[in-house]
Motif scaffolding. Structure first.
Motif, PDB file in Angstrom:
ATOM      1  N   PHE A  91       0.966  -1.178   0.027  1.00  0.00           N
ATOM      2  CA  PHE A  91       0.108  -0.099  -0.010  1.00  0.00           C
ATOM      3  C   PHE A  91       0.871   1.205  -0.125  1.00  0.00           C
ATOM      4  N   PRO A  92       0.407   2.301  -0.440  1.00  0.00           N
ATOM      5  CA  PRO A  92       1.195   3.535  -0.605  1.00  0.00           C
ATOM      6  C   PRO A  92       1.510   4.164   0.711  1.00  0.00           C
ATOM      7  N   VAL A  93       2.556   4.957   0.645  1.00  0.00           N
ATOM      8  CA  VAL A  93       3.121   5.615   1.793  1.00  0.00           C
ATOM      9  C   VAL A  93       2.686   7.368   1.737  1.00  0.00           C
ATOM     10  N   ASP A  94       1.732   7.617   2.540  1.00  0.00           N
ATOM     11  CA  ASP A  94       1.326   9.037   2.563  1.00  0.00           C
ATOM     12  C   ASP A  94       2.288  10.101   2.673  1.00  0.00           C
ATOM     13  N   GLU A  95       1.927  11.279   2.670  1.00  0.00           N
ATOM     14  CA  GLU A  95       3.142  12.478   2.914  1.00  0.00           C
ATOM     15  C   GLU A  95       3.362  12.372   4.114  1.00  0.00           C
ATOM     16  N   ASP A  96       2.673  12.372   5.288  1.00  0.00           N
ATOM     17  CA  ASP A  96       3.048  12.464   6.543  1.00  0.00           C
ATOM     18  C   ASP A  96       3.757  11.262   7.011  1.00  0.00           C
ATOM     19  N   VAL A  97       3.745  10.080   6.521  1.00  0.00           N
ATOM     20  CA  VAL A  97       4.420   8.824   6.941  1.00  0.00           C
ATOM     21  C   VAL A  97       5.761   9.175   6.181  1.00  0.00           C
ATOM     22  N   GLU A  98       5.910   9.705   4.955  1.00  0.00           N
ATOM     23  CA  GLU A  98       7.015   9.891   4.503  1.00  0.00           C
ATOM     24  C   GLU A  98       7.952  10.768   5.036  1.00  0.00           C
ATOM     25  N   GLU A  99       7.390  11.830   5.475  1.00  0.00           N
ATOM     26  CA  GLU A  99       8.100  12.897   6.387  1.00  0.00           C
ATOM     27  C   GLU A  99       8.473  12.403   7.682  1.00  0.00           C
ATOM     28  N   ALA A 100       7.802  11.334   8.521  1.00  0.00           N
ATOM     29  CA  ALA A 100       8.124  10.615   9.459  1.00  0.00           C
ATOM     30  C   ALA A 100       9.094   9.695   9.255  1.00  0.00           C
ATOM     31  N   LEU A 101       9.132   9.069   8.454  1.00  0.00           N
ATOM     32  CA  LEU A 101      10.281   8.164   7.822  1.00  0.00           C
ATOM     33  C   LEU A 101      11.609   8.814   7.507  1.00  0.00           C
ATOM     34  N   MET A 102      11.442  10.163   7.082  1.00  0.00           N
ATOM     35  CA  MET A 102      12.456  10.838   6.539  1.00  0.00           C
ATOM     36  C   MET A 102      13.192  11.441   8.008  1.00  0.00           C
ATOM     37  N   ASN A 103      12.513  11.771   8.899  1.00  0.00           N
ATOM     38  CA  ASN A 103      12.985  12.195  10.077  1.00  0.00           C
ATOM     39  C   ASN A 103      13.596  11.115  10.794  1.00  0.00           C
ATOM     40  N   ILE A 104      13.061   9.928  10.801  1.00  0.00           N
ATOM     41  CA  ILE A 104      13.680   8.725  11.454  1.00  0.00           C
ATOM     42  C   ILE A 104      14.893   8.469  10.866  1.00  0.00           C
ATOM     43  N   THR A 105      15.071   8.417   9.502  1.00  0.00           N
ATOM     44  CA  THR A 105      16.162   8.045   8.785  1.00  0.00           C
ATOM     45  C   THR A 105      17.168   8.983   9.166  1.00  0.00           C
ATOM     46  N   GLU A 106      16.937  10.255   9.075  1.00  0.00           N
ATOM     47  CA  GLU A 106      17.868  11.293   9.520  1.00  0.00           C
ATOM     48  C   GLU A 106      18.709  10.967  11.102  1.00  0.00           C
ATOM     49  N   VAL A 107      17.753  10.951  12.286  1.00  0.00           N
ATOM     50  CA  VAL A 107      18.250  10.475  13.250  1.00  0.00           C
ATOM     51  C   VAL A 107      19.114   9.178  13.122  1.00  0.00           C
ATOM     52  N   HIS A 108      18.834   8.333  12.521  1.00  0.00           N
ATOM     53  CA  HIS A 108      19.477   6.922  12.294  1.00  0.00           C
ATOM     54  C   HIS A 108      20.799   7.402  11.725  1.00  0.00           C
ATOM     55  N   LEU A 109      20.760   8.096  10.633  1.00  0.00           N
ATOM     56  CA  LEU A 109      22.187   8.550  10.005  1.00  0.00           C
ATOM     57  C   LEU A 109      23.144   9.395  11.006  1.00  0.00           C
ATOM     58  N   ASN A 110      22.488  10.078  11.831  1.00  0.00           N
ATOM     59  CA  ASN A 110      23.042  10.890  12.734  1.00  0.00           C
ATOM     60  C   ASN A 110      23.795   9.893  13.975  1.00  0.00           C
ATOM     61  N   ASN A 111      23.032   8.881  14.135  1.00  0.00           N
ATOM     62  CA  ASN A 111      23.693   8.093  15.272  1.00  0.00           C
ATOM     63  C   ASN A 111      24.483   6.683  14.861  1.00  0.00           C
ATOM     64  N   ILE A 112      24.702   6.665  13.514  1.00  0.00           N
ATOM     65  CA  ILE A 112      25.382   5.519  13.245  1.00  0.00           C
ATOM     66  C   ILE A 112      26.922   6.151  12.977  1.00  0.00           C
ATOM     67  N   PRO A 113      27.979   4.901  13.421  1.00  0.00           N
ATOM     68  CA  PRO A 113      29.296   5.567  13.150  1.00  0.00           C
ATOM     69  C   PRO A 113      29.675   5.705  11.734  1.00  0.00           C
ATOM     70  N   ILE A 114      30.610   6.584  11.421  1.00  0.00           N
ATOM     71  CA  ILE A 114      30.755   6.823   9.937  1.00  0.00           C
ATOM     72  C   ILE A 114      31.977   6.059   9.718  1.00  0.00           C
ATOM     73  N   GLN A 115      31.666   5.366   8.580  1.00  0.00           N
ATOM     74  CA  GLN A 115      32.645   3.951   7.936  1.00  0.00           C
ATOM     75  C   GLN A 115      33.613   4.572   7.098  1.00  0.00           C
TER      76      GLN A 115
END
Length: 115
Positions: A91-115
Motif C-alpha cells: 500500500f502507498p506511503v502518504d506524505e505524513d508517513v514519508e516525512e516521519a520516515l525521513m525524520n527517523i532516517t536522519e536521526v538514524h544517520l546521525n547516530n551510526i558511526p561513520i565508516q
C-alpha cells in the motif's frame, strides 16, 4: 431445601476449584515457565547485521546517497526507496508517513558511526 441445594453446589464448586489450583499439571507448567533461562543477549554487531536488508537501512542508504549528491531532503534514490517500501508493504506511503520516515532516517544517520 434451597439452602441445602445452594450449599451443595457451592461445596462442589469450591472442591473443583481446589482441585484445579492444586493440580500437579498446573504446578509443573508454572515451574517450567519460571525455570526457563533468560533469552540470550545480542551484541550490537548481530543487531546491525540483522538490519542490513531492513527498510531503515535501505532508506538510510538512499538518503545518504542523495545527500552526497546535494539533495538534502531526498532525491531520486529516496523516491526509489519509498517506492520499494510501498511495493513491499502493498500500500502507498502518504506524505505524513514519508516525512516521519525521513525524520527517523536522519536521526538514524546521525547516530551510526561513520565508516
Amino acid at each position: 431445601m434451597q439452602e441445602l441445594r445452594f450449599s451443595i453446589i457451592m461445596f462442589c464448586a469450591l472442591g473443583v476449584l481446589g482441585l484445579l489450583i492444586g493440580s500437579p499439571a498446573i504446578s509443573i507448567v508454572k515451574a517450567t515457565i519460571s525455570q526457563s533461562p533468560p533469552p540470550p543477549q545480542q551484541d550490537s554487531t548481530e543487531i546491525s547485521d540483522g538490519i542490513k536488508d531492513s527498510a531503515l537501512a535501505n532508506l538510510s542508504q538512499a538518503l545518504q546517497e542523495d545527500k552526497e549528491d546535494g539533495d538534502q531532503n531526498g532525491g531520486e534514490n529516496w523516491d526509489r526507496a519509498i517506492n520499494d517500501l510501498e511495493d513491499e508493504m502493498g500500500f502507498p506511503v502518504d506524505e505524513d508517513v514519508e516525512e516521519a520516515l525521513m525524520n527517523i532516517t536522519e536521526v538514524h544517520l546521525n547516530n551510526i558511526p561513520i565508516q
